[in-house]
Scaffold this motif. Structure first.
Motif, PDB file in Angstrom:
ATOM      1  N   ARG A 107       0.956  -1.180   0.097  1.00 22.80           N
ATOM      2  CA  ARG A 107      -0.022   0.095  -0.016  1.00 22.80           C
ATOM      3  C   ARG A 107       0.936   1.270  -0.064  1.00 22.80           C
ATOM      4  NH1 ARG A 107      -5.091   1.232   0.442  1.00 22.80           N
ATOM      5  NH2 ARG A 107      -5.769  -1.011   0.621  1.00 22.80           N
ATOM      6  N   ILE A 108       0.925   1.977  -1.213  1.00 25.77           N
ATOM      7  CA  ILE A 108       1.595   3.404  -0.966  1.00 25.77           C
ATOM      8  C   ILE A 108       0.707   4.336  -0.466  1.00 25.77           C
ATOM      9  CG2 ILE A 108       2.907   2.408  -3.118  1.00 25.77           C
ATOM     10  CD1 ILE A 108       1.425   4.050  -5.100  1.00 25.77           C
ATOM     11  N   ASN A 109      -0.553   4.422  -0.550  1.00 24.52           N
ATOM     12  CA  ASN A 109      -1.018   5.569   0.249  1.00 24.52           C
ATOM     13  C   ASN A 109      -2.583   4.940   0.560  1.00 24.52           C
ATOM     14  OD1 ASN A 109      -2.774   5.745  -2.239  1.00 24.52           O
ATOM     15  ND2 ASN A 109      -1.520   7.447  -3.072  1.00 24.52           N
ATOM     16  N   ALA A 110      -3.531   6.095   0.917  1.00 28.48           N
ATOM     17  CA  ALA A 110      -4.708   5.284   1.323  1.00 28.48           C
ATOM     18  C   ALA A 110      -5.817   4.873   0.276  1.00 28.48           C
ATOM     19  CB  ALA A 110      -5.636   6.404   1.933  1.00 28.48           C
ATOM     20  N   ARG A 111      -5.214   5.308  -1.009  1.00 34.39           N
ATOM     21  CA  ARG A 111      -6.082   4.900  -2.054  1.00 34.39           C
ATOM     22  C   ARG A 111      -5.458   3.861  -3.110  1.00 34.39           C
ATOM     23  NH1 ARG A 111      -7.055  11.009  -4.104  1.00 34.39           N
ATOM     24  NH2 ARG A 111      -4.989  11.278  -3.063  1.00 34.39           N
ATOM     25  N   LEU A 112      -4.226   3.669  -3.109  1.00 36.98           N
ATOM     26  CA  LEU A 112      -3.541   2.646  -4.133  1.00 36.98           C
ATOM     27  C   LEU A 112      -2.725   1.737  -3.487  1.00 36.98           C
ATOM     28  CD1 LEU A 112      -2.096   5.556  -6.307  1.00 36.98           C
ATOM     29  CD2 LEU A 112      -4.248   4.034  -6.722  1.00 36.98           C
ATOM     30  N   THR A 113      -2.747   0.544  -4.147  1.00 37.96           N
ATOM     31  CA  THR A 113      -1.669  -0.723  -3.621  1.00 37.96           C
ATOM     32  C   THR A 113      -0.959  -0.852  -5.108  1.00 37.96           C
ATOM     33  OG1 THR A 113      -3.353  -2.309  -4.465  1.00 37.96           O
ATOM     34  CG2 THR A 113      -3.193  -1.751  -1.836  1.00 37.96           C
ATOM     35  N   LEU A 114       0.215  -1.331  -4.962  1.00 35.46           N
ATOM     36  CA  LEU A 114       1.120  -1.429  -5.967  1.00 35.46           C
ATOM     37  C   LEU A 114       1.945  -2.829  -5.976  1.00 35.46           C
ATOM     38  CD1 LEU A 114       2.320   0.321  -8.467  1.00 35.46           C
ATOM     39  CD2 LEU A 114       4.146   0.745  -6.756  1.00 35.46           C
ATOM     40  N   ARG A 115       1.769  -3.634  -6.950  1.00 37.34           N
ATOM     41  CA  ARG A 115       2.438  -4.807  -7.179  1.00 37.34           C
ATOM     42  C   ARG A 115       4.130  -4.635  -7.959  1.00 37.34           C
ATOM     43  NH1 ARG A 115      -0.198  -9.520  -6.066  1.00 37.34           N
ATOM     44  NH2 ARG A 115      -2.410  -9.433  -5.716  1.00 37.34           N
ATOM     45  N   GLU A 116       5.067  -4.842  -7.396  1.00 36.23           N
ATOM     46  CA  GLU A 116       6.292  -4.788  -7.782  1.00 36.23           C
ATOM     47  C   GLU A 116       7.127  -5.941  -7.889  1.00 36.23           C
ATOM     48  OE1 GLU A 116       7.794  -0.260  -6.837  1.00 36.23           O
ATOM     49  OE2 GLU A 116       7.669  -1.477  -5.158  1.00 36.23           O
ATOM     50  N   HIS A 117       7.929  -6.185  -8.688  1.00 39.28           N
ATOM     51  CA  HIS A 117       8.925  -7.291  -8.837  1.00 39.28           C
ATOM     52  C   HIS A 117      10.055  -7.206  -7.735  1.00 39.28           C
ATOM     53  CE1 HIS A 117       7.350  -9.018 -12.264  1.00 39.28           C
ATOM     54  NE2 HIS A 117       7.407  -8.000 -13.121  1.00 39.28           N
ATOM     55  N   ARG A 164      12.111  -0.650  -8.192  1.00 37.22           N
ATOM     56  CA  ARG A 164      11.016  -0.382  -7.228  1.00 37.22           C
ATOM     57  C   ARG A 164      10.536   1.097  -7.297  1.00 37.22           C
ATOM     58  NH1 ARG A 164      11.594  -4.819  -3.624  1.00 37.22           N
ATOM     59  NH2 ARG A 164       9.249  -3.949  -2.990  1.00 37.22           N
ATOM     60  N   TYR A 165       9.315   1.368  -6.660  1.00 34.74           N
ATOM     61  CA  TYR A 165       8.763   2.683  -6.726  1.00 34.74           C
ATOM     62  C   TYR A 165       9.485   3.476  -5.916  1.00 34.74           C
ATOM     63  CZ  TYR A 165       5.560   5.960  -4.368  1.00 34.74           C
ATOM     64  OH  TYR A 165       5.084   7.175  -3.866  1.00 34.74           O
ATOM     65  N   GLY A 166      10.057   4.860  -6.226  1.00 34.27           N
ATOM     66  CA  GLY A 166      10.853   5.718  -5.579  1.00 34.27           C
ATOM     67  C   GLY A 166      10.293   7.209  -5.485  1.00 34.27           C
ATOM     68  N   THR A 167      11.190   7.964  -4.851  1.00 27.06           N
ATOM     69  CA  THR A 167      10.700   9.308  -4.528  1.00 27.06           C
ATOM     70  C   THR A 167      10.550  10.100  -5.965  1.00 27.06           C
ATOM     71  OG1 THR A 167      11.774   9.240  -2.600  1.00 27.06           O
ATOM     72  CG2 THR A 167      11.324  11.491  -3.479  1.00 27.06           C
ATOM     73  N   ASP A 168      11.576   9.874  -6.860  1.00 27.32           N
ATOM     74  CA  ASP A 168      11.402  10.582  -8.403  1.00 27.32           C
ATOM     75  C   ASP A 168      10.025  10.293  -8.844  1.00 27.32           C
ATOM     76  OD1 ASP A 168      11.980   7.903  -8.537  1.00 27.32           O
ATOM     77  OD2 ASP A 168      13.555   8.058 -10.110  1.00 27.32           O
ATOM     78  N   ALA A 169       9.496   9.287  -8.710  1.00 25.01           N
ATOM     79  CA  ALA A 169       8.245   9.031  -9.548  1.00 25.01           C
ATOM     80  C   ALA A 169       7.133   9.931  -8.658  1.00 25.01           C
ATOM     81  CB  ALA A 169       7.697   7.689  -9.519  1.00 25.01           C
ATOM     82  N   LEU A 170       7.202   9.929  -7.302  1.00 22.94           N
ATOM     83  CA  LEU A 170       6.166  10.851  -6.520  1.00 22.94           C
ATOM     84  C   LEU A 170       6.545  12.297  -6.984  1.00 22.94           C
ATOM     85  CD1 LEU A 170       4.065  10.979  -4.442  1.00 22.94           C
ATOM     86  CD2 LEU A 170       5.933  11.154  -2.609  1.00 22.94           C
ATOM     87  N   TYR A 226       7.002  -5.797 -17.261  1.00 20.83           N
ATOM     88  CA  TYR A 226       6.747  -4.717 -16.551  1.00 20.83           C
ATOM     89  C   TYR A 226       5.292  -4.409 -17.234  1.00 20.83           C
ATOM     90  CZ  TYR A 226      10.672  -4.111 -13.531  1.00 20.83           C
ATOM     91  OH  TYR A 226      11.432  -4.244 -12.453  1.00 20.83           O
ATOM     92  N   ALA A 227       5.027  -4.460 -18.539  1.00 24.35           N
ATOM     93  CA  ALA A 227       3.651  -4.105 -19.250  1.00 24.35           C
ATOM     94  C   ALA A 227       2.619  -4.958 -18.414  1.00 24.35           C
ATOM     95  CB  ALA A 227       3.899  -4.401 -20.833  1.00 24.35           C
ATOM     96  N   VAL A 228       2.875  -6.448 -18.153  1.00 24.04           N
ATOM     97  CA  VAL A 228       1.775  -7.080 -17.567  1.00 24.04           C
ATOM     98  C   VAL A 228       1.479  -6.610 -16.257  1.00 24.04           C
ATOM     99  CG1 VAL A 228       1.396  -9.399 -16.737  1.00 24.04           C
ATOM    100  CG2 VAL A 228       2.466  -9.108 -18.996  1.00 24.04           C
ATOM    101  N   LEU A 229       2.772  -6.339 -15.679  1.00 19.83           N
ATOM    102  CA  LEU A 229       2.534  -5.587 -14.138  1.00 19.83           C
ATOM    103  C   LEU A 229       1.931  -4.490 -14.144  1.00 19.83           C
ATOM    104  CD1 LEU A 229       3.458  -6.283 -11.296  1.00 19.83           C
ATOM    105  CD2 LEU A 229       5.422  -4.848 -11.503  1.00 19.83           C
ATOM    106  N   ALA A 230       2.103  -3.438 -14.964  1.00 22.89           N
ATOM    107  CA  ALA A 230       1.333  -2.297 -14.963  1.00 22.89           C
ATOM    108  C   ALA A 230      -0.302  -2.557 -15.244  1.00 22.89           C
ATOM    109  CB  ALA A 230       1.839  -1.369 -16.101  1.00 22.89           C
ATOM    110  N   ALA A 231      -0.537  -3.516 -16.070  1.00 25.49           N
ATOM    111  CA  ALA A 231      -1.979  -3.835 -16.295  1.00 25.49           C
ATOM    112  C   ALA A 231      -2.568  -4.487 -15.054  1.00 25.49           C
ATOM    113  CB  ALA A 231      -2.089  -4.882 -17.508  1.00 25.49           C
ATOM    114  N   GLU A 232      -1.766  -5.396 -14.455  1.00 20.83           N
ATOM    115  CA  GLU A 232      -2.387  -5.901 -13.354  1.00 20.83           C
ATOM    116  C   GLU A 232      -2.578  -4.687 -11.971  1.00 20.83           C
ATOM    117  OE1 GLU A 232       0.498  -8.799 -11.888  1.00 20.83           O
ATOM    118  OE2 GLU A 232      -0.132 -10.321 -13.369  1.00 20.83           O
ATOM    119  N   ASN A 233      -1.673  -4.082 -12.058  1.00 21.65           N
ATOM    120  CA  ASN A 233      -1.817  -2.679 -10.955  1.00 21.65           C
ATOM    121  C   ASN A 233      -3.116  -1.947 -11.351  1.00 21.65           C
ATOM    122  OD1 ASN A 233       0.053  -3.224  -9.236  1.00 21.65           O
ATOM    123  ND2 ASN A 233       1.792  -2.370 -10.523  1.00 21.65           N
ATOM    124  N   ALA A 234      -3.297  -1.625 -12.625  1.00 20.29           N
ATOM    125  CA  ALA A 234      -4.384  -1.103 -12.929  1.00 20.29           C
ATOM    126  C   ALA A 234      -5.883  -1.923 -12.456  1.00 20.29           C
ATOM    127  CB  ALA A 234      -4.603  -0.825 -14.448  1.00 20.29           C
TER     128      ALA A 234
END
Length: 240
Positions: free
Chosen positions: A5-15, A20-26, A72-80
């Motif tokens: 869980r990255i915040n109250a609204r979103l969960t994220l699957r990562e390899h 991994r999700y980082g500060t630059d994306a935020l 990663y394309a598959v992973l992004a679709a799963e996260n959606a």
């Protein structure tokens, strides 16, 4: 691969062994000036975190991610799907250097990218090709990303990207060559005593010359990096 869980609204699957999700994306998501009905294209979307943040915060209404690496394309679709956004966030697997075969010209109101920062021949090659390709320009240089962004935008459309200060001249040159005029630049520094480690840049297709150089975005208030600045706290609050 458990969702985090990255915040109250979103969960994220990562390899676990991948990028991994980082500060630059935020920080890039916070830098975007979007609107609820905008169409956003994300180049090199990875796990899809940037479009997910933009959709959840109301900075776009529809997003399309482009990702060359199949896993990663598959992973992004799963996260959606995981976040109930499969109807608003679609993922296209393909090489952004061949963007004309992947999407109609002028589809996006704005484009985002957290591109690889390192030249393909820079440093020791990581044995994990997925990690190597995410950090190095194996699947396209910053000039390729700029050209793809320009193709996806109509006149007046914006391209938001995050990059490294030591390659800023390369970024600005690539943007100008693609017909994207740099309009806003904001350096990011870990604390007030450190030199910037990232730059956030907004460019606009077909715009007149003239760029605003914004004050540094400082992440930590202390040199030990234990406390976020008030601005970082506000950014986290927007996406919480």
């Amino acid at each position: 691969m458990e969702p985090i869980r990255i915040n109250a609204r979103l969960t994220l699957r990562e390899h676990r062994s991948g990028i991994r999700y980082g500060t630059d994306a935020l920080l890039l998501a916070s830098f975007v000036r979007g609107r609820r009905n905008a169409k956003c294209a994300d180049l090199g979307t990875g796990c899809g975190v940037i479009p997910l943040l933009l959709l959840a915060s109301g900075r776009c209404g529809e997003a399309r991610g482009f990702e060359v690496q199949a896993e990663y394309a598959v992973l992004a679709a799963e996260n959606a799907r995981e976040n109930g956004m499969e109807g608003r966030f679609s993922v296209t697997q393909g090489d952004i250097r061949e963007i004309a075969a992947l999407c109609p010209a002028g589809w996006a109101d704005y484009v985002t990218a957290n591109p690889p920062y390192l030249r393909a021949d820079c440093g020791k090659r990581n044995a994990d090709f997925v990690k190597y390709a995410a950090f190095h320009e194996h699947f396209g240089s910053i000039a390729d990303f700029a050209r793809a962004a320009a193709y996806l935008l109509g006149t007046g459309g914006a391209f938001f990207t995050v990059y490294r200060p030591d390659r800023l001249s390369r970024l600005l040159t690539a943007l100008s060559a693609a017909g994207l005029e740099p309009k806003r630049l904001r350096p990011v520094a870990a604390d007030v005593l450190r030199a910037p480690s990232l730059v956030l840049v907004e460019s606009v297709k077909g715009a007149a010359e003239g760029m605003v150089y914004e004050k540094n975005l400082v992440i930590y208030r202390d040199s030990a990096h234990t406390q976020y600045t008030d601005e970082l706290e506000r950014i986290y609050h927007v996406f919480s």
